[in-house]
Design a protein around this motif. Structure first.
Motif: not given
Ligand SMILES: [Zn+2]
Length: 121
Positions: A43-45, A48-52, A57-59
């Motif tokens: 997850r990024c920081g 509002n990112c979808h990964c939250q 997740k990113h990668g």
């Molecule tokens: Zn993210």
């Protein structure tokens, strides 16, 4: 875990022939890496990112990890696919050498058990 080779069932002559073959396979691996390649999603920081939320997740991100001592690990991100490719190849080359060394070692242990020389042809 090491692969177990059926050395005890082979004749001393067969073991010596196998040894000769194994020794002929050894070749220096200039790109050799005793390490592992680890794939991670994270997850990024950004709030509002979808990964939250439920999104993916990113990668994947690829890390090289190298165990240098108990609790001492060298780990870093491989930033390019060329780095990842080089790591995969280097790891495969060392793994191959380790497998050759392991079989040679098992043959030598069996020869020693038979009170045979480890150095004679
Ligand atoms: Zn993210």
């Amino acid at each position: 875990m090491a692969q177990i080779h059926a050395t005890a069932r082979k004749s001393t002559l067969a073991l010596r022939q196998r040894k000769r073959w194994l020794l002929a396979q050894f070749a220096p691996a200039p790109d050799g890496l005793r390490a592992s390649l680890v794939e991670r999603f994270s997850r990024c920081g950004k709030a509002n990112c979808h990964c939250q939320r439920d999104g993916p997740k990113h990668g994947p991100f690829y890390f090289l990890t190298q165990c240098l001592a108990v609790g001492k690990i060298n780990k870093f991100l491989l930033k390019t696919s060329a780095q990842r490719q080089a790591a995969q190849e280097g790891i495969a080359h060392v793994r191959r050498l380790q497998e050759l060394m392991e079989e040679l070692s098992q043959i030598n242990a069996e020869l020693l058990r038979r009170d045979e020389s480890l150095t004679d042809e």
